[in-house]
Design a protein around this motif. Sequence first.
Motif, PDB file in Angstrom:
ATOM      1  N   VAL A  87       0.839  -1.198   0.000  1.00  0.00           N
ATOM      2  CA  VAL A  87       0.000   0.000   0.000  1.00  0.00           C
ATOM      3  C   VAL A  87       0.876   1.250   0.000  1.00  0.00           C
ATOM      4  O   VAL A  87       1.567   1.529   0.986  1.00  0.00           O
ATOM      5  N   ASP A  93      -4.599   0.972  -1.166  1.00  0.00           N
ATOM      6  CA  ASP A  93      -5.559   0.774  -0.083  1.00  0.00           C
ATOM      7  C   ASP A  93      -6.862   0.187  -0.612  1.00  0.00           C
ATOM      8  O   ASP A  93      -7.503  -0.630   0.055  1.00  0.00           O
ATOM      9  N   ARG A  96      -6.421  -3.422  -0.921  1.00  0.00           N
ATOM     10  CA  ARG A  96      -6.557  -4.054   0.397  1.00  0.00           C
ATOM     11  C   ARG A  96      -8.030  -4.248   0.763  1.00  0.00           C
ATOM     12  O   ARG A  96      -8.416  -5.316   1.258  1.00  0.00           O
ATOM     13  N   LYS A  97      -8.846  -3.229   0.517  1.00  0.00           N
ATOM     14  CA  LYS A  97     -10.266  -3.322   0.864  1.00  0.00           C
ATOM     15  C   LYS A  97     -10.973  -4.411   0.061  1.00  0.00           C
ATOM     16  O   LYS A  97     -11.851  -5.109   0.576  1.00  0.00           O
ATOM     17  N   GLU A 110       3.051  -1.082   4.251  1.00  0.00           N
ATOM     18  CA  GLU A 110       2.579   0.274   3.996  1.00  0.00           C
ATOM     19  C   GLU A 110       3.741   1.260   4.029  1.00  0.00           C
ATOM     20  O   GLU A 110       4.659   1.128   4.845  1.00  0.00           O
ATOM     21  N   TRP A 113       2.620   7.964   2.124  1.00  0.00           N
ATOM     22  CA  TRP A 113       2.165   8.285   0.782  1.00  0.00           C
ATOM     23  C   TRP A 113       3.128   9.259   0.118  1.00  0.00           C
ATOM     24  O   TRP A 113       3.417  10.331   0.654  1.00  0.00           O
TER      25      TRP A 113
END
Length: 383
Positions: A87, A93, A96-97, A110, A113
Amino acid sequence: MLKDQLILRIPGPTPIPPSVNRALLQPMVGHRDRQVSERIKKLIPRLRPLFGTEKNDVLIVAGSGTSGLEAAAVNLTQEGEEVLVLVTGAFGDRFRKILEAYRLTVHAVETEWGEPVDPEQVKKALNSHPGVKVVFATHSETSTGVLNPIDQIAHVVHEHSDALIAVDGVSSIGGAEMRMDEWKIDLVVTGSQKALMLPPGLAFLAVSEKAWTKISNNPRPRFYLDLLKYKKSLGEDTVPFTPAVSHLFALDQSLSLIEEEGLQETLKRHLLMMKMTRAGIRAMGVPLLVAEERYSSPTVTAVIPDDFTPGAFRTVMSKEFNIVFASGQGHLKDRIFRIGHMGYCSPTDVLQYLGAMELALQKVGHEVTLGAGVAAAQEVYKR
């Protein structure tokens, strides 16, 4: 300003070439018509070079890029399996969801960003979770402008596990180099509305033989996104469900444009536009979200101002110049703006938006010497 002029410089949907628009207007035909099958038969081998594969199947799905990501998840995994997702932004993300929605045991690497995935992080995660069956990664993270080192990540995956690797290439395919065969990527997804210069509505999935083995033995129920159905139909030069017929006409033409330019020249053009954009913005004294050029996406650049509001700047660009930039996403929504330079976009377009940016920056109170950004981009072009 001209009321019906819109200069779209967002990271998708992207502008459509006039010849592609004309292709969309061809008379509708039946989706099981012979000419549709003939077109599909000719399109598949022309799509393969974009993915960097000579042999793998490329499937065409009527759906968004996200449908392709979901297809990757539902076909490559069984409920409860361990997976690893990388991520680096909003779309990592989202991956991932999707995985969590399918009741998988999801581990994540992760990053902050704007930072790429360090392959060493992947190595540590795989060593900590030896049961991981699939690694899901994002190539060009559209929300931040990061280009993750997929070649290095894939090498680590193959060296330290038996896991498959699936890649979100939605904003990279056609604009950034992908060597699916050489890097041993098992599944790559992209969408129509980015570097492929088409309207939204098509997803493309390139699938390796290793991935097909897993998919064929996967008992998980699926229907519309069952890739085995698409593989079977591919052998009959069709698709299992109603295709976006007009999009196929348009795809034929957009591939012709890429072939006429030459794929390597297309990739070089995207790199040039990225370098011109970054040089121009730096010369204007505005910070870039992605610090290192080697990790910068050739298709989208994210800018993180420190002395003006991105929203106010974007409003000036839109109202005074009809140039549309994108806002940030997630927690970066009001902190950055993003510039799309992919597909039907050229160095001339870069010089245009950089010139307008200088005036807009002055409007929002940022000190900039007019011509500085354009000159810096011109120097990059000259080199």
